[in-house]
Design an enzyme around this catalytic site. Structure first.
Site, PDB file in Angstrom:
ATOM      1  N   TYR A 250       0.743  -1.147  -0.050  1.00 12.08           N
ATOM      2  CA  TYR A 250      -0.203   0.007   0.006  1.00 12.08           C
ATOM      3  C   TYR A 250       0.809   1.254  -0.127  1.00 12.08           C
ATOM      4  CZ  TYR A 250       0.782   0.056   5.140  1.00 12.08           C
ATOM      5  OH  TYR A 250       1.379   0.074   6.524  1.00 12.08           O
ATOM      6  N   HIS A 298       6.492  -0.515   1.699  1.00  6.55           N
ATOM      7  CA  HIS A 298       6.029   0.391   0.522  1.00  6.55           C
ATOM      8  C   HIS A 298       6.829   0.302  -0.664  1.00  6.55           C
ATOM      9  CE1 HIS A 298       3.595   1.991   3.857  1.00  6.55           C
ATOM     10  NE2 HIS A 298       4.340   2.329   4.441  1.00  6.55           N
TER      11      HIS A 298
END
Ligand code: C5P
Length: 322
Positions: A250, A298
């Site tokens: 995400y 990430h």
């Protein structure tokens, strides 16, 4: 080339083939460059009826909107009903497997305490709303970006990002501070808290943490609850799908904050993004705590490449640091 090679036919054929190969390669490279320029040009266009007074207005940038889809609503409010499909995307961000009804209950309790998001300046033809988004990269050290950052209308910082002792490089003003529970720091009374909920617990925690009548057991922090804005879970999904093409688990807090700025400002200036030489997301105010941190869960390099692309297309202005 030897004399025998020069004279022999098969050898001349080989040479010819090599030349043709090089020519094809050159042609491919040239077409790639032309294609890339065309792609870049497709972002750039003159704006006739500008919705703001900047040279270019993000809010009126139709080709940009075509490229990235209709802007998603960045803030979550009592008037939004998260669909079950979007909830299912958002619930992957947490280790527990919460139910949709538990989510709705936590959200409705939060909205009882904070019934509406703080107001933001709307787009207007006689205003140019500028944002400085300040990530926490160590590359700002020695940059002297402070005055350019302070010059913008909104100055958005995040997590433990501080100014004291680093004013020359990161400025002094903070109009908006992005936080989630684990990164919460005390804010002053005039700063907007921009709350990023990644888990159901986060809705529960903020409801208690800013409620002065909650028993002291809960970890508290200072923020003006009337200036709070809550990020829409749908916005996180939109950023992940549209800007990052679903790369990584995400988007990072910093990348979300940057796209958020593109939604609330007409002009966006970006500072403090980029890993160090070893690929770690080190901070400007401290030495690296964990040398294996890299960019966490990430997609750091994808995010960085996208920031670069937005800059090349003059959508944002990226100050790369030192
Ligand atoms: O480390 P922290 O999450 O507090 O940093 C905030 C944001 O700044 C990150 O989410 C990331 O987007 C950006 N950052 C960066 N390069 C660094 C440190 C942080 O791009 N070296």
């Amino acid at each position: 080339m030897t004399w025998s090679c020069f004279r022999s036919l098969p050898c001349r054929h080989t040479k010819m083939k090599a030349k043709v190969g090089v020519l094809i390669l050159l042609l491919c490279v040239t077409s790639l460059c032309v294609f890339r320029r065309a792609e870049i040009k497709s972002y750039l266009r003159p704006q006739k009826d500008k919705p703001c007074s900047c040279d270019r207005c993000l809010s009126g940038d139709e080709p940009f909107k075509e490229h990235f889809g209709k802007f998603a609503e960045p803030f979550y409010s009592i008037h939004h009903n998260l669909s079950e499909e979007n909830f299912n995307w958002w619930k992957r961000l947490q280790s527990k497997n919460p139910t949709f009804s538990a989510f709705k209950e936590a959200v409705s309790k939060m909205f009882k305490m904070f019934p509406k998001n703080a107001e933001l300046e709307p787009a207007s033809t006689n205003r140019c709303r500028t944002c400085a988004v300040v990530g926490n990269s160590a590359n700002v050290v020695g940059s002297h970006y402070g005055p350019i950052i302070d010059f913008q209308d909104y100055v958005i910082r995040m997590n433990r990002g501080l100014t004291h002792g680093y004013e020359e490089d990161v400025g002094t003003r903070t109009t908006h501070h992005v936080l989630y529970p684990e990164s919460a720091v005390n804010l002053d009374d005039t700063t907007h808290l921009v709350y990023f909920p990644y888990k159901i617990r986060d809705f529960v925690w903020i409801t208690k943490a800013l409620n002065t009548s909650t028993p002291h057991k809960i970890r508290r922090f200072k923020a003006n609850k009337d200036l709070m804005l809550v990020l829409n879970p749908v916005f996180m999904k939109y950023v992940h799908e549209v800007f990052l093409k679903r790369k990584g688990h995400y988007p990072s807090t910093g990348f979300l904050a940057l796209v958020l700025a593109m939604h609330i400002c007409d002009e966006v200036h970006v500072f403090g993004y980029g890993a160090d030489n070893d690929g770690n997301w080190s901070h400007y105010w401290e030495g690296l705590r964990n040398t294996k941190i890299r960019t966490g869960g990430h997609p750091g390099s994808v995010e960085y490449a996208m920031i670069d692309e937005l800059d090349q297309n003059q959508i944002i202005k990226f100050y790369k640091g030192w």
